[in-house]
Scaffold this motif. Structure first.
Motif, PDB file in Angstrom:
ATOM      1  N   PHE A   1       3.231 -10.941   2.639  1.00 56.51           N
ATOM      2  CA  PHE A   1       3.610 -12.354   2.762  1.00 56.51           C
ATOM      3  C   PHE A   1       2.830 -13.201   1.765  1.00 56.51           C
ATOM      4  CE2 PHE A   1       2.726 -16.267   5.583  1.00 56.51           C
ATOM      5  CZ  PHE A   1       3.801 -16.980   5.065  1.00 56.51           C
ATOM      6  N   LEU A   2       1.501 -13.015   1.725  1.00 54.52           N
ATOM      7  CA  LEU A   2       0.672 -13.782   0.800  1.00 54.52           C
ATOM      8  C   LEU A   2       0.938 -13.399  -0.651  1.00 54.52           C
ATOM      9  CD1 LEU A   2      -0.717 -14.592   3.456  1.00 54.52           C
ATOM     10  CD2 LEU A   2      -2.905 -14.450   2.256  1.00 54.52           C
ATOM     11  N   GLN A   3       1.153 -12.123  -0.900  1.00 53.84           N
ATOM     12  CA  GLN A   3       1.429 -11.675  -2.271  1.00 53.84           C
ATOM     13  C   GLN A   3       2.688 -12.324  -2.814  1.00 53.84           C
ATOM     14  OE1 GLN A   3       1.528  -7.425  -1.982  1.00 53.84           O
ATOM     15  NE2 GLN A   3      -0.675  -7.267  -1.600  1.00 53.84           N
ATOM     16  N   LYS A   4       3.706 -12.441  -1.975  1.00 51.64           N
ATOM     17  CA  LYS A   4       4.960 -13.039  -2.425  1.00 51.64           C
ATOM     18  C   LYS A   4       4.776 -14.528  -2.754  1.00 51.64           C
ATOM     19  CE  LYS A   4       8.147  -9.811  -0.144  1.00 51.64           C
ATOM     20  NZ  LYS A   4       8.948  -9.463  -1.331  1.00 51.64           N
ATOM     21  N   ILE A   5       3.962 -15.215  -1.954  1.00 56.48           N
ATOM     22  CA  ILE A   5       3.658 -16.615  -2.274  1.00 56.48           C
ATOM     23  C   ILE A   5       2.888 -16.689  -3.582  1.00 56.48           C
ATOM     24  CG2 ILE A   5       2.451 -18.695  -1.517  1.00 56.48           C
ATOM     25  CD1 ILE A   5       2.834 -17.703   1.377  1.00 56.48           C
ATOM     26  N   LYS A   6       1.915 -15.801  -3.734  1.00 54.03           N
ATOM     27  CA  LYS A   6       1.106 -15.783  -4.950  1.00 54.03           C
ATOM     28  C   LYS A   6       1.926 -15.396  -6.182  1.00 54.03           C
ATOM     29  CE  LYS A   6      -3.337 -16.631  -4.002  1.00 54.03           C
ATOM     30  NZ  LYS A   6      -4.275 -17.320  -4.909  1.00 54.03           N
TER      31      LYS A   6
ATOM     32  N   PHE B   1      -6.247  -7.333   3.411  1.00 56.20           N
ATOM     33  CA  PHE B   1      -5.338  -7.258   2.268  1.00 56.20           C
ATOM     34  C   PHE B   1      -5.079  -5.831   1.800  1.00 56.20           C
ATOM     35  CE2 PHE B   1      -6.987 -11.689   1.601  1.00 56.20           C
ATOM     36  CZ  PHE B   1      -5.789 -12.307   1.896  1.00 56.20           C
ATOM     37  N   GLY B   2      -5.688  -4.850   2.443  1.00 56.55           N
ATOM     38  CA  GLY B   2      -5.441  -3.461   2.089  1.00 56.55           C
ATOM     39  C   GLY B   2      -5.964  -3.077   0.720  1.00 56.55           C
TER      40      GLY B   2
ATOM     41  N   PHE C   1       1.399  -9.027   6.611  1.00 57.93           N
ATOM     42  CA  PHE C   1       0.659 -10.240   6.246  1.00 57.93           C
ATOM     43  C   PHE C   1       0.245 -10.280   4.778  1.00 57.93           C
ATOM     44  CE2 PHE C   1      -3.087 -12.994   6.049  1.00 57.93           C
ATOM     45  CZ  PHE C   1      -2.573 -14.156   6.609  1.00 57.93           C
ATOM     46  N   PRO C   2      -0.399  -9.230   4.227  1.00 58.04           N
ATOM     47  CA  PRO C   2      -0.762  -9.315   2.801  1.00 58.04           C
ATOM     48  C   PRO C   2       0.450  -9.404   1.891  1.00 58.04           C
ATOM     49  CG  PRO C   2      -1.197  -7.121   3.651  1.00 58.04           C
ATOM     50  CD  PRO C   2      -0.887  -7.983   4.833  1.00 58.04           C
TER      51      PRO C   2
ATOM     52  N   GLN D   1       0.810  -1.196   0.000  1.00 59.72           N
ATOM     53  CA  GLN D   1       0.000   0.000   0.000  1.00 59.72           C
ATOM     54  C   GLN D   1       0.855   1.263   0.000  1.00 59.72           C
ATOM     55  OE1 GLN D   1      -0.367  -2.709   1.752  1.00 59.72           O
ATOM     56  NE2 GLN D   1      -2.423  -2.937   2.635  1.00 59.72           N
ATOM     57  N   LYS D   2       1.957   1.284   0.779  1.00 60.87           N
ATOM     58  CA  LYS D   2       2.780   2.486   0.859  1.00 60.87           C
ATOM     59  C   LYS D   2       3.592   2.697  -0.402  1.00 60.87           C
ATOM     60  CE  LYS D   2       2.985   3.339   5.741  1.00 60.87           C
ATOM     61  NZ  LYS D   2       3.746   4.086   6.725  1.00 60.87           N
ATOM     62  N   LYS D   3       3.907   1.610  -1.095  1.00 58.25           N
ATOM     63  CA  LYS D   3       4.676   1.743  -2.316  1.00 58.25           C
ATOM     64  C   LYS D   3       3.804   2.151  -3.500  1.00 58.25           C
ATOM     65  CE  LYS D   3       8.275  -1.624  -1.214  1.00 58.25           C
ATOM     66  NZ  LYS D   3       8.862  -2.906  -1.594  1.00 58.25           N
ATOM     67  N   THR D   4       2.470   2.030  -3.341  1.00 57.35           N
ATOM     68  CA  THR D   4       1.573   2.256  -4.450  1.00 57.35           C
ATOM     69  C   THR D   4       1.122   3.700  -4.486  1.00 57.35           C
ATOM     70  OG1 THR D   4       0.794   0.007  -4.150  1.00 57.35           O
ATOM     71  CG2 THR D   4      -0.562   1.427  -5.516  1.00 57.35           C
ATOM     72  N   SER D   5       1.185   4.317  -5.625  1.00 54.18           N
ATOM     73  CA  SER D   5       0.791   5.709  -5.781  1.00 54.18           C
ATOM     74  C   SER D   5      -0.712   5.855  -5.706  1.00 54.18           C
ATOM     75  CB  SER D   5       1.267   6.230  -7.139  1.00 54.18           C
ATOM     76  OG  SER D   5       0.575   5.570  -8.175  1.00 54.18           O
TER      77      SER D   5
END
Length: 333
Positions: free
Chosen positions: A293-298, A124-125, A290-291, A35-39
């Motif tokens: 973590f899941l994003q990296k697995i996905k 998941f933000g 947490f999100p 979320q923080k990296k996203t514009s």
């Protein structure tokens, strides 16, 4: 080299690389979440996925409407096939719900599904405008177990596979998600809450399937997530808490999670309590990690590597910290 020995060597190497602080403290503050990296522009476009793997395509509004119309046609086919049941289709913002239950019960269930969707979006933000589902999540819910089993046999040929299941999540390669299940005796409040918790559990599998990419999570994390959300959204159902208490009892006797973290086909009933407890632990430790973590697995990373990059710890350190919180200083795989 045996698989168990290889896993232990891999964990030791990870520990040397990332250090022993692991789960002993929170990650340093900083721009580490997606979320923080996203514009702001990206937020409006609802693109929150990490690069890597084969991500689900983001549908245009026109294509999304087209998919929903196709899903309604499928539901109409089901309704006609089981016409004597008097199935009625209910539609909400994110779900199509076909059932023979009384309207009050059906509307209550749809409301809980929407609550589930909001809670998962928060975890998941994801912004409200993010379309996670392929069209909408679909549910077919019968009052009688026999009708549920007939439906499964007719449309999915699962008559001899899941004869004791309360519900099943059909996660399809094209992106469609269909949950089928049966209520049981809805005159009993306890069984009605159990049904709604099962509904939320199975549809959480659907949300996770549709999150970022078709890549599967490890079984313990997938089932832990589904049970954790069911416990959050349906606190009146005691089953999640009961399984967590049973899990603590088993772990205190064995100082082990019984191979749960390497399981690929099924978990023992008490292990669902371990899995949901670990998800709760990770979210309390660092909800922002947490999100990711899941994003990296996905995106295709092995889950121990994804854990190391987001929580700065190994699976061994995760179990140690989780065990210490529960007065189990020697918890092992």
């Amino acid at each position: 080299m045996g698989k168990r020995r290889f896993l232990r060597l891999f964990l030791l190497l990870l520990a040397l690389v990332i250090g022993e602080e692991g789960f002993a403290q929170k990650r340093p503050e900083g721009k580490t979440s997606i979320q923080k990296k996203t514009s702001k522009k990206k937020e409006k476009e609802t693109v929150f996925w990490l690069d890597g793997g084969d991500n689900w395509p983001i549908l245009s509004e026109e294509k999304d409407r087209e998919v929903v119309e196709g899903q309604k046609q499928k539901m109409e086919l089901i309704r006609q096939t089981f016409s004597r049941n008097g199935l009625v289709l209910y539609e909400s913002e994110h779900f199509l719900y076909l059932t023979d239950a009384p309207p009050r019960i059906a509307k209550e269930c749809v409301e809980y599904l929407e609550r589930m969707h909001v809670r998962l979006r928060e975890i998941f933000g994801l912004p409200e405008t993010c379309r996670v589902w392929y069209g909408k999540g679909m549910v077919v819910a019968f009052l009688q177990q026999s009708h549920f089993q007939q439906f499964e046999a007719h449309f999915f040929q699962t008559q001899n596979t899941f004869s004791e299941a309360l519900g099943l999540a059909h996660l399809m390669g094209d992106g469609n998600v269909l949950i089928s299940l049966y209520y049981g005796d809805i005159s009993q409040v306890r069984l009605r809450w159990r049904f709604i918790a099962t509904l939320v559990h199975e549809m959480t599998h659907g949300f996770v399937h549709r999150y970022q990419s078709p890549k599967s999570l490890p079984l313990w994390l997938d089932e832990g997530m589904a049970d954790y959300i069911a416990g959050q959204i349906v606190p009146a159902c005691p089953e999640v808490k009961n399984k967590q208490r049973e899990a603590l009892s088993v772990m205190r006797r064995s100082y082990s999670v019984g191979g749960m973290m390497g399981a690929t086909t099924r978990l023992e009933p008490w292990q669902y309590g371990v899995a949901s407890g670990l998800v709760d632990f990770l979210l309390r430790k660092d909800a922002r990690a947490f999100p990711v973590f899941l994003q990296k697995i996905k995106a295709g990373l092995p889950w121990p590597q994804a854990l190391a990059e987001t929580y700065r710890g190994t699976p061994e350190q995760l179990l140690r910290a989780f065990g210490q919180e529960n007065r189990l200083p020697r918890l092992d795989f």
